[in-house]
Design a protein around this motif. Structure first.
Motif, short mmCIF file in Angstrom:
data_model
loop_
_atom_site.label_atom_id
_atom_site.label_comp_id
_atom_site.label_asym_id
_atom_site.label_seq_id
_atom_site.Cartn_x
_atom_site.Cartn_y
_atom_site.Cartn_z
N SER A 27 0.73 12.20 1.82
CA SER A 27 0.52 11.43 0.64
C SER A 27 1.62 10.23 0.48
O SER A 27 2.84 10.49 0.97
CB SER A 27 0.66 12.41 -0.83
N THR A 28 1.38 9.20 -0.24
CA THR A 28 2.21 8.05 -0.27
C THR A 28 3.67 8.35 -1.05
O THR A 28 4.54 8.31 -0.62
CB THR A 28 1.58 6.96 -0.99
N GLY A 141 8.37 17.05 -5.75
CA GLY A 141 6.73 17.03 -5.61
C GLY A 141 6.19 16.50 -6.77
O GLY A 141 6.53 15.71 -7.23
N LEU A 142 4.77 16.71 -6.43
CA LEU A 142 3.80 16.03 -7.33
C LEU A 142 3.28 17.36 -8.20
O LEU A 142 2.98 18.29 -7.42
CB LEU A 142 2.63 15.31 -6.51
N CYS A 180 3.29 9.40 -11.91
CA CYS A 180 3.44 8.86 -10.48
C CYS A 180 2.97 7.47 -10.44
O CYS A 180 1.72 7.21 -10.69
CB CYS A 180 2.73 9.70 -9.54
N TYR A 181 3.82 6.38 -9.88
CA TYR A 181 3.35 5.16 -9.88
C TYR A 181 2.70 4.63 -8.56
O TYR A 181 2.00 3.82 -8.45
CB TYR A 181 4.53 3.92 -10.01
N ASN A 182 2.85 5.63 -7.35
CA ASN A 182 2.46 5.42 -6.13
C ASN A 182 1.47 6.39 -5.64
O ASN A 182 1.27 6.67 -4.41
CB ASN A 182 3.37 5.06 -5.31
N SER A 183 0.61 6.98 -6.43
CA SER A 183 -0.37 8.11 -6.06
C SER A 183 -1.33 7.70 -5.13
O SER A 183 -1.82 6.33 -5.20
CB SER A 183 -1.03 8.72 -7.24
N ILE A 184 -1.99 8.32 -4.41
CA ILE A 184 -3.15 7.95 -3.48
C ILE A 184 -4.28 7.52 -4.49
O ILE A 184 -4.33 8.27 -5.73
CB ILE A 184 -3.53 8.89 -2.59
N PRO A 185 -5.12 6.70 -4.22
CA PRO A 185 -6.01 6.02 -5.32
C PRO A 185 -6.74 7.37 -6.11
O PRO A 185 -7.01 7.05 -7.25
CB PRO A 185 -7.02 5.22 -4.47
N PRO A 186 -7.52 8.48 -5.61
CA PRO A 186 -8.05 9.13 -6.13
C PRO A 186 -7.40 9.90 -7.39
O PRO A 186 -7.71 10.39 -8.15
CB PRO A 186 -8.56 10.34 -5.17
#
Ligand SMILES: C[S@@+](CC[C@H](N)C(=O)[O-])C[C@H]1O[C@@H](n2cnc3c(N)ncnc32)[C@H](O)[C@@H]1O
Length: 199
Positions: A27-28, A141-142, A180-186
């Motif tokens: 993930s980004t 982490g996320l 999170c500012y750079n999450s993957i699109p979904p």
């Protein structure tokens, strides 16, 4: 937590390819975090790693002290096929809650949200994460940022910043824990990125 029950549950999901969480690449946000690490000798744990694309990325970036643990053997076998040179003894088939070691860094992604969101489980997670870190270690982490439902068929289970901090605060100092500012699109707008150090 019943280890056999959890093992069977996750294995069945992998066997049936019912793996909506699996994005198929690192993930980004985690990739970007990894990209700014300079000390390649640090000891890193990826718990509930699944197909472990972040662990693969670490390995490819020459972090050789990476340990992967998962309660299901299926994703570990997939990982080994993709990374035949990854050492067997760094690929652990077992229950995170029974694992004992000391790490510089632990990387979380869709693991906290994966088990039944009882007070008991979430407290045990925070306590055990802290016990697995060296005094200067970090948990990075996320965490999903959407309402928690208690429908046990509907994993992953959500939460919010205040709720997560209520479990983490007794054991961790917060370095950052923000949308999170750079999450993957979904996942945009639906996750928090956090860095915590052990108290
Ligand atoms: C939702 S999946 C996430 C996988 C991976 N982190 C990802 O982002 O693709 C949760 C993973 O945690 C593993 N797991 C669940 N409970 C576990 C436990 N107690 N110990 C180790 N692994 C566990 C499952 O087998 C599954 O691979």
């Amino acid at each position: 937590m019943n280890t056999q029950k959890e093992k069977d549950y996750w294995t069945e999901r992998y066997v049936n390819q019912n793996t909506g969480w699996d994005i198929g690449y690192p993930s980004t946000p985690l990739k970007n975090y990894i990209d700014q690490l300079t000390d390649k000798s640090i000891k890193i744990l990826v718990p509930g790693a699944g197909n472990a694309y972040e662990a693969q990325y670490l390995w490819e970036q020459s972090f050789k002290n990476v340990v992967v643990i998962d309660i299901s053997e299926v994703p570990l076998k997939n990982f080994k096929k993709r990374n035949p040179n990854f050492p067997e003894n760094q690929l652990l088939h077992g229950n995170f809650f029974e694992h004992k070691e000391s790490y510089d860094l632990i990387i979380e992604q869709t693991f906290f949200c994966s088990f039944i969101p009882s007070d008991k489980n979430r407290t045990a997670y925070a306590k055990h994460m802290a016990s697995l870190l060296k005094p200067t270690g970090k948990l990075v982490g996320l965490w999903f940022d959407f309402p928690i439902t208690y429908n046990l068929e509907k994993r992953p289970f959500g939460g919010n910043k205040a709720l997560y901090l209520s479990y983490l605060n007794p054991y961790f100092k917060t370095v950052t824990f923000e949308s999170c500012y750079n999450s993957i699109p979904p996942r945009q707008g639906k996750e928090l990125f956090g860095i915590f150090t052990k108290k």
